[in-house]
Design a protein around this motif. Structure first.
Motif, PDB file in Angstrom:
ATOM      1  N   VAL A 234      33.169 -55.114  58.569  1.00  0.00           N
ATOM      2  CA  VAL A 234      33.120 -53.852  59.306  1.00  0.00           C
ATOM      3  C   VAL A 234      34.534 -53.285  59.467  1.00  0.00           C
ATOM      4  O   VAL A 234      34.774 -52.076  59.282  1.00  0.00           O
ATOM      5  N   ALA A 235      35.476 -54.171  59.799  1.00  0.00           N
ATOM      6  CA  ALA A 235      36.866 -53.707  59.924  1.00  0.00           C
ATOM      7  C   ALA A 235      37.387 -53.191  58.588  1.00  0.00           C
ATOM      8  O   ALA A 235      38.065 -52.150  58.528  1.00  0.00           O
ATOM      9  N   GLU A 236      37.065 -53.904  57.496  1.00  0.00           N
ATOM     10  CA  GLU A 236      37.525 -53.455  56.182  1.00  0.00           C
ATOM     11  C   GLU A 236      36.880 -52.136  55.803  1.00  0.00           C
ATOM     12  O   GLU A 236      37.538 -51.237  55.247  1.00  0.00           O
ATOM     13  N   ALA A 237      35.590 -51.973  56.079  1.00  0.00           N
ATOM     14  CA  ALA A 237      34.916 -50.709  55.760  1.00  0.00           C
ATOM     15  C   ALA A 237      35.497 -49.563  56.574  1.00  0.00           C
ATOM     16  O   ALA A 237      35.694 -48.444  56.062  1.00  0.00           O
ATOM     17  N   GLU A 238      35.807 -49.785  57.836  1.00  0.00           N
ATOM     18  CA  GLU A 238      36.403 -48.733  58.661  1.00  0.00           C
ATOM     19  C   GLU A 238      37.798 -48.374  58.161  1.00  0.00           C
ATOM     20  O   GLU A 238      38.182 -47.186  58.156  1.00  0.00           O
TER      21      GLU A 238
ATOM     22  N   THR B 115      29.841 -45.765  62.472  1.00  0.00           N
ATOM     23  CA  THR B 115      29.734 -46.865  61.500  1.00  0.00           C
ATOM     24  C   THR B 115      28.647 -47.850  61.954  1.00  0.00           C
ATOM     25  O   THR B 115      28.566 -48.216  63.126  1.00  0.00           O
ATOM     26  N   ALA B 116      27.802 -48.282  61.004  1.00  0.00           N
ATOM     27  CA  ALA B 116      26.709 -49.230  61.286  1.00  0.00           C
ATOM     28  C   ALA B 116      26.591 -50.217  60.133  1.00  0.00           C
ATOM     29  O   ALA B 116      27.058 -49.951  59.018  1.00  0.00           O
ATOM     30  N   TRP B 117      25.963 -51.333  60.425  1.00  0.00           N
ATOM     31  CA  TRP B 117      25.808 -52.376  59.387  1.00  0.00           C
ATOM     32  C   TRP B 117      24.452 -53.060  59.529  1.00  0.00           C
ATOM     33  O   TRP B 117      23.820 -52.998  60.578  1.00  0.00           O
TER      34      TRP B 117
END
Length: 540
Positions: free
Chosen positions: A63-67, A152-154
């Protein structure tokens, strides 16, 4: 109808026998089963904790990498504002660097949009994605989440690839979605990042293998420790069992070996003391029984000489009783009666002493029990007539044959019939004795039934005791000695047969003699029932 039971396989029956007889096996197996349950529960808990920890750490990282990728892309778009009005070119500038980094870092990218009414779905076309990535890897639920502007969602997903040669190649992964605004057309686009979980899966498999190996080693260790501990406890118990079996077989000198001072050693010492006391008491009883048998035998033999002399004098007085006055005549008759009874008592005592000494001999021959019953009934009819008792014999048309000693069998039947005559009077006028015979291919039986006072509960097992009488005040009109039924029981046992009694107060009594057709043949059942068919308990 009894259904046939399925026979167990050849190897199962010995295993079941070993399981029933071995305490050590049951303890070891029970401990292993409980240990396996505990180890399985603990291992499952550890695996769940490890899996959750790995996934949680991986989710935070992706999630941190995607953000970060989304923020960097947004910054690039903001820097290029006003210089490029080509939406397609900006899409390429947006997603191509991310796809390249995804190929290097092992994640996939799918760009979908722009978002609008009825548009923005991957299936609508216009989406860009990493090479070899099946766009259906993006979950529909995540697309539904980004059908309108959202943070952002996962979610978890299954990543499908098409460049491995296997069209069905899949692996678990995490799908992260975030939205960016394109400057060229002002549309909102959604970027989906697909991160595989192969490293976490390999780590979890490694932990699982380690736990399984540790559990197997622990179970083997527990089994070994349990076997060793139970062996230390069971071995003395097994030895005590073997010594107890030898003691039961008559080897009274057997003892346990005592080593140490623990509880098992004290148990062995107590067991040896108990065995020594039993041996001493058994020897004392054997000596006492031997002295008693010798005393009875000696007294019986020694009394024969004076009894013969008294018998001769009594016969002379009895023959001349008509010349005496009434009182003397009555005395001579009583003397003759008591001499007869005394002589019968000596004969019975000698017979009992033979049984006690184990010197009784069986002279077996084919005997028809019907003939024996008729001879006994004919011989006892005068005694029955004196008591107004009717004797009846019920016998089949065919012979009731058995291999037996005719003298002993006739004595048993005579004792039963005379005993029934003594107790046939019930006070109601129904004084009769019924003798019934039957046989089958395995046994022959005789029952003697009277309808007199009967037997109280518990007395059916006591009637065969020596000198036992149900009513001590009741006179023996047949001149019995109190040993007839005891001798009859010994005669039945000598043949390998049964002599049993049944009785109820007010319903009379019945005695049953059952003999095997051949000497040494085991008895399974009797051709005649012990309980008469006309009793209320049978009729009910």
């Amino acid at each position: 109808m009894r259904l046939p039971t399925r026979r167990l396989p050849a190897g199962v029956r010995p295993a079941l026998t070993f399981w029933r007889r071995s305490i050590q096996a049951r303890v070891v197996v029970s401990t292993l089963v409980l240990s396996a349950i505990v180890v399985g529960a603990v291992g499952w808990f550890l695996l769940q904790q490890t899996r959750e920890g790995l996934l949680e750490h991986r989710v935070d990282a992706v999630v941190a990498e995607a953000e970060n990728e989304t923020a960097e892309a947004q910054n690039r778009l903001a820097a290029a504002a006003g210089t490029n009005a080509d939406a397609t070119g900006q899409q390429a500038e947006l997603v191509e660097p991310i796809i390249a980094r995804g190929v290097a870092r092992g994640f996939g990218v799918v760009l979908a949009g722009p978002m609008g009414e009825g548009t923005g779905r991957i299936a609508d076309g216009g989406a860009r994605s990493s090479p070899g990535l099946d766009r259906s890897s993006v979950p529909a639920s995540l697309e539904d989440h980004f059908s309108e502007p959202a943070a952002t969602a996962w979610t978890y997903t299954t990543i499908r690839t098409t460049d491995t040669g296997d069209p069905d190649h899949t692996q678990p992964g995490i799908a992260v979605g975030s939205q960016v605004d394109l400057v060229a057309d002002g549309g909102t686009y959604t970027m989906y990042f697909l991160f595989p979980l192969d490293e976490q899966q390999q780590t979890l498999a490694l932990v699982t293998r380690a736990l399984l190996a540790a559990a197997a080693l622990l179970l083997v260790l527990v089994a070994g420790v349990t076997w060793l501990v139970t062996r230390q406890v069971v071995a003395p118990i097994r030895m005590a069992r073997m010594v107890a079996e030898r003691l039961a077989a008559g080897r009274l000198q057997e003892r346990l070996q005592v080593s140490g001072e623990d509880d098992l050693a004290r148990l062995a010492t107590s067991f040896n003391q108990m065995a020594a006391n039993l041996q001493r008491q058994i020897r004392q009883l054997e000596d006492l029984s031997r002295v008693q048998r010798r005393f009875v035998s000696d007294v019986s033999h020694e009394l024969r000489t004076p009894l013969t002399t008294v018998r001769m004098a009594g016969d002379v007085l009895h023959d001349a009783r008509d010349d005496f006055d009434p009182v003397t005549r009555r005395a001579a008759e009583l003397l003759q009666t008591e001499l007869d009874r005394f002589e019968n008592l000596l004969v019975d005592l000698l017979e009992i002493s033979r049984f006690d000494a184990g010197a009784a001999v069986l002279e077996a021959d084919d005997v028809n029990l019907v003939d024996v019953a008729h001879r006994v009934v004919d011989a006892t009819r005068p005694l029955a007539a004196q008591r107004n008792v009717h004797l009846e014999v019920r016998a089949p048309d065919h012979p009731c044959l058995a291999e037996a000693d005719v003298r002993r069998v006739e004595r048993v039947v005579r004792n039963l019939v005379t005993n029934a005559i003594d107790h046939a009077d019930s006070g109601t006028g129904e004084a009769r004795v019924l003798v019934e015979l039957a046989s089958d291919e395995h046994a022959a039986a005789v029952t003697v039934r009277d309808f007199g006072v009967g037997l109280a509960p518990g007395e059916s097992a006591m009637v065969f005791n020596r000198f036992w009488r149900a009513d001590p005040a009741r006179a023996r009109t047949s001149g019995g000695t109190g040993l007839g039924l005891s001798i009859s029981l010994e005669d039945a046992h000598l043949h390998g047969g049964w002599l049993q009694a049944w009785g109820r107060p007010g319903q009379g009594a019945q005695f049953r003699l059952t003999l095997p057709r051949r000497v040494g043949q085991p008895l399974r059942r009797s051709p005649l029932p012990l309980v008469p068919a006309d009793t209320p308990e049978v009729l009910a």
